[in-house]
Design a protein around this motif. Structure first.
Motif, PDB file in Angstrom:
ATOM      1  N   THR A   1     -21.824 -23.901   7.730  1.00  0.00           N
ATOM      2  CA  THR A   1     -21.732 -24.241   6.309  1.00  0.00           C
ATOM      3  C   THR A   1     -20.662 -23.361   5.665  1.00  0.00           C
ATOM      4  N   PRO A   2     -19.577 -23.951   5.136  1.00  0.00           N
ATOM      5  CA  PRO A   2     -18.562 -23.118   4.459  1.00  0.00           C
ATOM      6  C   PRO A   2     -19.087 -22.642   3.110  1.00  0.00           C
ATOM      7  N   LEU A   3     -19.098 -21.348   2.901  1.00  0.00           N
ATOM      8  CA  LEU A   3     -19.578 -20.749   1.660  1.00  0.00           C
ATOM      9  C   LEU A   3     -18.392 -20.235   0.854  1.00  0.00           C
ATOM     10  N   PRO A   4     -18.422 -20.375  -0.462  1.00  0.00           N
ATOM     11  CA  PRO A   4     -17.310 -19.861  -1.286  1.00  0.00           C
ATOM     12  C   PRO A   4     -17.303 -18.338  -1.301  1.00  0.00           C
ATOM     13  N   ARG A   5     -16.118 -17.784  -1.458  1.00  0.00           N
ATOM     14  CA  ARG A   5     -15.970 -16.335  -1.537  1.00  0.00           C
ATOM     15  C   ARG A   5     -16.431 -15.821  -2.883  1.00  0.00           C
ATOM     16  N   GLU A   6     -17.003 -14.621  -2.874  1.00  0.00           N
ATOM     17  CA  GLU A   6     -17.393 -13.994  -4.135  1.00  0.00           C
ATOM     18  C   GLU A   6     -16.166 -13.547  -4.931  1.00  0.00           C
ATOM     19  N   LYS A   7     -15.148 -13.058  -4.218  1.00  0.00           N
ATOM     20  CA  LYS A   7     -13.936 -12.562  -4.857  1.00  0.00           C
ATOM     21  C   LYS A   7     -12.737 -13.292  -4.274  1.00  0.00           C
ATOM     22  N   PRO A   8     -11.633 -13.346  -5.001  1.00  0.00           N
ATOM     23  CA  PRO A   8     -10.451 -14.059  -4.491  1.00  0.00           C
ATOM     24  C   PRO A   8      -9.894 -13.397  -3.234  1.00  0.00           C
ATOM     25  N   VAL A   9      -9.137 -14.168  -2.493  1.00  0.00           N
ATOM     26  CA  VAL A   9      -8.540 -13.662  -1.257  1.00  0.00           C
ATOM     27  C   VAL A   9      -7.548 -12.556  -1.614  1.00  0.00           C
ATOM     28  N   PRO A  10      -7.633 -11.403  -0.979  1.00  0.00           N
ATOM     29  CA  PRO A  10      -6.711 -10.310  -1.330  1.00  0.00           C
ATOM     30  C   PRO A  10      -5.274 -10.689  -1.014  1.00  0.00           C
ATOM     31  N   LYS A  11      -4.394 -10.309  -1.919  1.00  0.00           N
ATOM     32  CA  LYS A  11      -2.975 -10.590  -1.722  1.00  0.00           C
ATOM     33  C   LYS A  11      -2.393  -9.648  -0.672  1.00  0.00           C
ATOM     34  N   PRO A  12      -1.436 -10.119   0.113  1.00  0.00           N
ATOM     35  CA  PRO A  12      -0.833  -9.224   1.116  1.00  0.00           C
ATOM     36  C   PRO A  12      -0.088  -8.077   0.444  1.00  0.00           C
ATOM     37  N   LYS A  13      -0.245  -6.885   1.010  1.00  0.00           N
ATOM     38  CA  LYS A  13       0.389  -5.713   0.436  1.00  0.00           C
ATOM     39  C   LYS A  13       1.908  -5.789   0.642  1.00  0.00           C
ATOM     40  N   PRO A  14       2.673  -5.435  -0.367  1.00  0.00           N
ATOM     41  CA  PRO A  14       4.137  -5.442  -0.186  1.00  0.00           C
ATOM     42  C   PRO A  14       4.548  -4.369   0.808  1.00  0.00           C
ATOM     43  N   PRO A  15       5.574  -4.590   1.601  1.00  0.00           N
ATOM     44  CA  PRO A  15       5.991  -3.589   2.600  1.00  0.00           C
ATOM     45  C   PRO A  15       6.530  -2.337   1.937  1.00  0.00           C
ATOM     46  N   THR A  16       6.275  -1.220   2.576  1.00  0.00           N
ATOM     47  CA  THR A  16       6.785   0.050   2.083  1.00  0.00           C
ATOM     48  C   THR A  16       8.277   0.166   2.397  1.00  0.00           C
ATOM     49  N   LYS A  17       8.854   1.239   1.912  1.00  0.00           N
ATOM     50  CA  LYS A  17      10.288   1.449   2.130  1.00  0.00           C
ATOM     51  C   LYS A  17      10.579   1.642   3.618  1.00  0.00           C
ATOM     52  N   TRP A  18       9.703   2.351   4.332  1.00  0.00           N
ATOM     53  CA  TRP A  18       9.913   2.547   5.757  1.00  0.00           C
ATOM     54  C   TRP A  18       9.739   1.233   6.520  1.00  0.00           C
ATOM     55  N   GLU A  19       8.768   0.416   6.150  1.00  0.00           N
ATOM     56  CA  GLU A  19       8.565  -0.868   6.822  1.00  0.00           C
ATOM     57  C   GLU A  19       9.770  -1.788   6.621  1.00  0.00           C
ATOM     58  N   GLN A  20      10.345  -1.774   5.426  1.00  0.00           N
ATOM     59  CA  GLN A  20      11.554  -2.562   5.200  1.00  0.00           C
ATOM     60  C   GLN A  20      12.712  -2.059   6.067  1.00  0.00           C
ATOM     61  N   PHE A  21      12.857  -0.752   6.159  1.00  0.00           N
ATOM     62  CA  PHE A  21      13.934  -0.180   6.976  1.00  0.00           C
ATOM     63  C   PHE A  21      13.709  -0.491   8.455  1.00  0.00           C
ATOM     64  N   ALA A  22      12.453  -0.385   8.929  1.00  0.00           N
ATOM     65  CA  ALA A  22      12.160  -0.665  10.330  1.00  0.00           C
ATOM     66  C   ALA A  22      12.417  -2.129  10.673  1.00  0.00           C
ATOM     67  N   LYS A  23      12.077  -3.023   9.737  1.00  0.00           N
ATOM     68  CA  LYS A  23      12.342  -4.438   9.974  1.00  0.00           C
ATOM     69  C   LYS A  23      13.841  -4.718  10.007  1.00  0.00           C
ATOM     70  N   LEU A  24      14.600  -4.034   9.165  1.00  0.00           N
ATOM     71  CA  LEU A  24      16.046  -4.241   9.128  1.00  0.00           C
ATOM     72  C   LEU A  24      16.705  -3.724  10.406  1.00  0.00           C
ATOM     73  N   LYS A  25      16.230  -2.606  10.920  1.00  0.00           N
ATOM     74  CA  LYS A  25      16.817  -2.001  12.111  1.00  0.00           C
ATOM     75  C   LYS A  25      16.171  -2.486  13.406  1.00  0.00           C
ATOM     76  N   GLY A  26      15.114  -3.277  13.292  1.00  0.00           N
ATOM     77  CA  GLY A  26      14.449  -3.766  14.503  1.00  0.00           C
ATOM     78  C   GLY A  26      13.595  -2.731  15.194  1.00  0.00           C
ATOM     79  N   ILE A  27      13.069  -1.763  14.447  1.00  0.00           N
ATOM     80  CA  ILE A  27      12.227  -0.709  15.033  1.00  0.00           C
ATOM     81  C   ILE A  27      10.804  -1.245  15.161  1.00  0.00           C
ATOM     82  N   GLN A  28      10.247  -1.168  16.348  1.00  0.00           N
ATOM     83  CA  GLN A  28       8.885  -1.638  16.590  1.00  0.00           C
ATOM     84  C   GLN A  28       7.941  -0.450  16.679  1.00  0.00           C
ATOM     85  N   LYS A  29       6.777  -0.622  16.108  1.00  0.00           N
ATOM     86  CA  LYS A  29       5.793   0.446  16.077  1.00  0.00           C
ATOM     87  C   LYS A  29       5.081   0.521  17.419  1.00  0.00           C
ATOM     88  N   LYS A  30       5.062   1.702  18.017  1.00  0.00           N
ATOM     89  CA  LYS A  30       4.402   1.928  19.289  1.00  0.00           C
ATOM     90  C   LYS A  30       3.131   2.742  19.059  1.00  0.00           C
TER      91      LYS A  30
END
Length: 338
Positions: free
Chosen positions: A97-126
């Motif tokens: 039975t699908p039940l409605p959520r009590e609260k809205p779906v949380p919005k995705p967090k915006p990437p931090t400055k380091w995450e943006q830089f890592a994505k630009l440079k292709g750095i993968q988290k190990k």
């Protein structure tokens, strides 16, 4: 007293026990819609109005809830079970039975400055392991936290670099560097939160950046000057430096100790004002207010009269473009006292 047989007593006791321990079998005209994954039971049977009115409402509702709960538990125990630490646990199926959520779906967090830089440079988290080998203690230790490997804070001897001052305290220098790193990380964390919330970054314009405008530099200089104990009172100014705008005044408070006579008189004056029935009238202030109002009315009348005169002369064509008597070369003449 009427004689009572043993059979009657036993029958009465059995009846009381049966009422206490009701059967797990419940009969319903329509089967309940059961969802064991959500522990949900939907009863679509019609409620008997006569029985509902004849019996007590609380007892009727309690009995109805008990029967439906019994049917739900019967459905739950049909699924496979297992024993976990002397407790029998039922493996519930996936909810249907699908039940409605009590609260809205949380919005995705915006990437931090380091995450943006890592994505630009292709750095993968190990992912790093939590345990590392410590050569000093010859055992596996945590990478971070208490009793971590290569913990330099427990060393009782530090080698002094050749370029360092031999009289400098290396232990205090190490502690200071650690506090600076912690403060920098906390500042970056707060700045990321402010950027994600689209708020003003804490300390913007105060920390040195690559490019700063004139207003940001002026703000940084103003904050640095008023950061002294005297709130910048004894700070020297540059030759062409302007006075800071919107400079707040330092608040003044009455002394907490001493001057008991003045404090006593002040409290007595307040009580005198509060206890008097007649309103306190400041004659000097009232006279000054009346004089200001009269001056404003006179000035308004004068401006009104001068405005009418100027319009009439303009309409008649007299004195057009003339601001006063002028001498040679268009300079105004000097007039003496009459």
């Amino acid at each position: 007293m009427a004689a009572c047989s043993i059979e009657d007593v036993l029958a009465k006791v059995e009846q009381e026990e049966a009422e206490k321990l009701k059967s797990i079998t419940v009969h319903k005209e329509l089967d309940l819609e059961l969802d064991a994954g959500n522990l949900l039971a939907v009863d679509k049977n019609r409620v008997d109005e006569r029985e509902f009115k004849r019996a007590k409402k609380d007892e009727f509702l309690r009995a109805l809830a008990r029967d439906n709960t019994q049917l739900l538990l019967n459905e739950v125990w049909k699924h496979p079970t297992e024993r976990v630490e002397d407790v029998i646990v039922v493996k519930l199926p996936e909810p249907s039975t699908p039940l409605p959520r009590e609260k809205p779906v949380p919005k995705p967090k915006p990437p931090t400055k380091w995450e943006q830089f890592a994505k630009l440079k292709g750095i993968q988290k190990k992912k790093k392991t939590n345990l590392v080998w410590d050569e000093v203690h010859k055992e596996w230790r945590r990478r971070w936290g208490y009793k971590r490997a290569k913990d330099d804070t427990k060393e009782w001897l530090i080698e002094v670099p050749e370029s360092a001052d031999p009289n400098e305290d290396q232990f205090a220098k190490r502690n200071k560097a650690k506090k600076e790193r912690v403060a920098k990380n906390e500042f970056n964390r707060l700045r990321n939160i402010a950027r994600s919330q689209k708020l003003k970054v804490p300390g913007v314009g105060l920390a040195p950046a690559g490019r700063q405008s004139r207003s940001e530099l002026a703000q940084a200089v103003g904050v640095a000057k008023v950061s002294t104990a005297s709130v910048g009172k004894f700070q020297d100014r540059l030759p062409k430096e302007k006075a800071p705008k919107n400079a707040g005044k330092k608040r003044k408070f009455q002394p907490n100790i001493g001057d008991f006579a003045g404090e006593k008189q002040k409290q007595l004056d307040i009580l005198k004002v509060l206890g008097s029935k007649k309103p306190r009238l400041d004659i000097t202030r009232a006279v000054n207010k009346q004089m200001r109002e009269e001056d404003m009315e006179a000035g308004a009348k004068a401006r009104k009269g001068s405005g009418k005169k100027g319009r009439s002369s303009h309409m008649s064509g007299k004195g057009k473009g003339r601001k006063g008597p002028k001498g040679p070369k268009g300079k105004p003449r000097k007039q003496g006292k009459r």
